[in-house]
Design an enzyme around this catalytic site. Structure first.
Site, mmCIF file in Angstrom:
data_model
loop_
_atom_site.group_PDB
_atom_site.id
_atom_site.type_symbol
_atom_site.label_atom_id
_atom_site.label_comp_id
_atom_site.label_asym_id
_atom_site.label_seq_id
_atom_site.Cartn_x
_atom_site.Cartn_y
_atom_site.Cartn_z
ATOM 1 C CG HIS A 1 15.935 2.639 31.777
ATOM 2 N ND1 HIS A 1 15.459 3.620 31.251
ATOM 3 C CD2 HIS A 1 15.206 2.256 32.813
ATOM 4 C CE1 HIS A 1 14.753 4.320 32.153
ATOM 5 N NE2 HIS A 1 14.580 3.352 33.053
ATOM 6 C CG HIS B 1 18.140 1.947 39.442
ATOM 7 N ND1 HIS B 1 18.756 3.290 38.827
ATOM 8 C CD2 HIS B 1 16.831 1.969 38.878
ATOM 9 C CE1 HIS B 1 17.940 3.687 38.019
ATOM 10 N NE2 HIS B 1 16.882 2.962 38.202
ATOM 11 C CD GLU C 1 15.503 -1.748 37.699
ATOM 12 O OE1 GLU C 1 16.711 -0.881 37.612
ATOM 13 O OE2 GLU C 1 14.368 -1.286 37.517
ATOM 14 C CD GLU D 1 10.539 -1.043 34.828
ATOM 15 O OE1 GLU D 1 11.595 -0.819 35.555
ATOM 16 O OE2 GLU D 1 9.814 -0.252 34.373
ATOM 17 C CG ASP E 1 15.221 -1.112 33.586
ATOM 18 O OD1 ASP E 1 14.245 -1.254 34.296
ATOM 19 O OD2 ASP E 1 16.126 -0.487 34.098
HETATM 20 CA CA CA Z 1 13.653 0.206 36.070
#
Ligand code: CA
Length: 454
Positions: free
Chosen positions: A77, A35, A62, A167, A64
């Site tokens: 993020h 994450h 991940e 994401e 963002d």
């Molecule tokens: Ca995320």
């Protein structure tokens, strides 16, 4: 001509087999998603943190993604910069009327002048986080391309596939600024060779309309077809907004939590992700007893977030981070977790036999059994796992037999079968628990302190 047609069919069959094999492999695998990279060990979203997460053996890293004023895609993020950088000191007065410094208002060159800091080192559950060094490390926000470049290089030197889990953040906000973030992200992914469902990538987004647009319009236009993960927020969250009667309102996700809704979404997604508190309440009871089975029957994987080892982040039913992982991976039955502590999670899975816990069709949670190989009578070493019990029950004596599992019965719900703009009843608690009633003892807050993130 016949040969060409035959080879075409052969290609189709082989492709179908490869896609099928890829899906079946994922359905049985338990994965670790780093994450925001190795954010529990180093600051979130920077290249050293990515390298650390890869070195620790994470399955997926991940990213963002948000855009800059000059249309660059960066790994950040929040849509704003102040939480993780010194933007207020470097660019005083560049905030908007709401006091926030939006990445969309800065060029990449300006953003590269900012230095990252650990946002959780001195606040909340930040104990054990990387000590804030006054930004002496000189870490900066990476672009998406820089991060992919690093990962591609590490794939070569470490001789393994490294998954990515980008994401697309708040398409609605970018659209308000005249930017198509989904198109920008997909073009970069195509540039780096991510084009098919067998590639080790999930693209995630909270916006169902945007994911459908990606699947139905952008993928065909770009010659791509990647696995998509639908993130599901609670209806009080601000992740996705829709314009209704001239006003931006929170998206209502209730429809997708029904089986018919999941089935409709499964036409364009490969997985779902949500806060773990949407699956299990503070006492360790399943809130949606059939959701994971429904998802699996539709070929969807389930990847909840965010798993942290700090004491403040652990629910009452999990005395340790490993117990929390044991509970979600092998009793709740999720396929993967987003975690700040990817290294700990990798070590946990390596220590744990790959044996999914038996679950009844009705959603009742059954205790998992250790797997003992006939050749190796020694039982595997397992982390201590909490028995599933109501939160109000006293702590069990160490030598006592495991407490009987809580039995969860679904109540009738009125979940709509399809999305609509109308506000529908909150279906968050469709359960009855045999034994102590939920009202007997105040349950811990469903949303623990770590709801700060997605
Ligand atoms: Ca995320």
């Amino acid at each position: 001509m016949l040969v060409i047609r035959s080879s075409g069919w052969l290609c189709l069959v082989l492709t179908a087999l490869m896609v099928s094999a890829a899906f079946s492999a994922q359905a049985g695998e338990k994965i670790v998603i780093a994450h925001r990279a190795a954010s529990g060990y180093l600051m979130e979203h920077n290249l050293p943190s990515v390298a650390l997460a890869v070195g620790m053996g994470s399955d997926y890293i991940e990213q963002d993604l948000v855009m800059t004023k000059d249309d660059q895609v960066i790994v950040l993020h929040d849509p704003t910069l102040a939480r993780v950088t010194n933007v207020a000191e470097v660019f005083p007065g560049r905030n908007r009327a709401d006091g926030k410094f939006y990445a969309l208002d800065f060029t990449l060159a300006e953003i590269k002048r900012l230095r990252l800091r650990e946002p959780y080192s001195n606040i909340g559950n930040g104990q054990g986080r990387f000590p804030d060094t006054g930004q002496n490390l000189q870490l900066s926000i990476p672009t998406f391309r820089e991060e992919l470049e690093l990962i591609r290089g590490l794939e070569k030197t470490m001789r393994r596939d490294i998954g990515i889990y980008p994401e697309i953040k708040q398409p609605w906000l970018h659209r308000k600024e005249g930017k198509d973030i989904s198109m920008a992200v997909l073009k970069i992914l195509r540039e780096y060779g991510y084009t098919t469902k067998i590639d080790k990538i999930f693209v995630q987004c909270f916006d169902p309309d945007e994911l459908k647009r990606i699947h139905d319009e952008l993928f065909p236009a770009l010659g791509m077809d990647l696995k998509l993960t639908q993130l599901i927020d609670d209806n009080n969250g601000n992740e996705t907004k829709t314009l209704e009667w001239g006003e931006w309102v929170n998206y209502n996700y209730d429809w997708i939590l029904s089986k018919s809704g999941l089935r409709a979404a499964s036409a364009y997604i490969s997985g779902i992700g949500m806060d773990k508190s949407m699956l299990v309440d503070g006492a360790g009871n399943l809130l949606r007893p059939t959701l994971i089975d429904d998802a699996h029957q539709l070929g969807l994987v389930v990847h909840p977030y965010t798993f942290r080892r700090e004491k403040e982040s652990l629910p009452s039913y999990a005395p340790s981070f490993e117990a929390l992982l044991e509970f979600f991976y092998f009793k709740v039955g999720v396929d993967g977790v987003f975690t700040d502590y990817c290294g700990d999670a990798v070590l946990f899975l390596e220590s744990r036999p790959d044996a999914p816990a038996p679950r009844s069709a009705a959603g009742e949670i059954l205790p998992s059994q250790p797997v003992v190989s006939p050749e190796s009578p020694e039982p595997p070493r397992l982390p201590q796992t909490p028995p599933i019990r109501p939160a109000s029950a006293p702590e069990p004596e160490p030598p006592a037999a495991p407490v009987a599992p809580a039995v969860i019965k679904p109540l009738p719900t009125t979940v709509p079968a399809a999305p609509s703009g109308a506000v529908v009843p909150d279906t968050r608690l469709p359960i009855l628990i045999t034994g102590p009633e939920p009202g007997d003892q105040p349950a811990p807050a469903a949303a623990p302190a770590d709801r700060r993130s997605r």
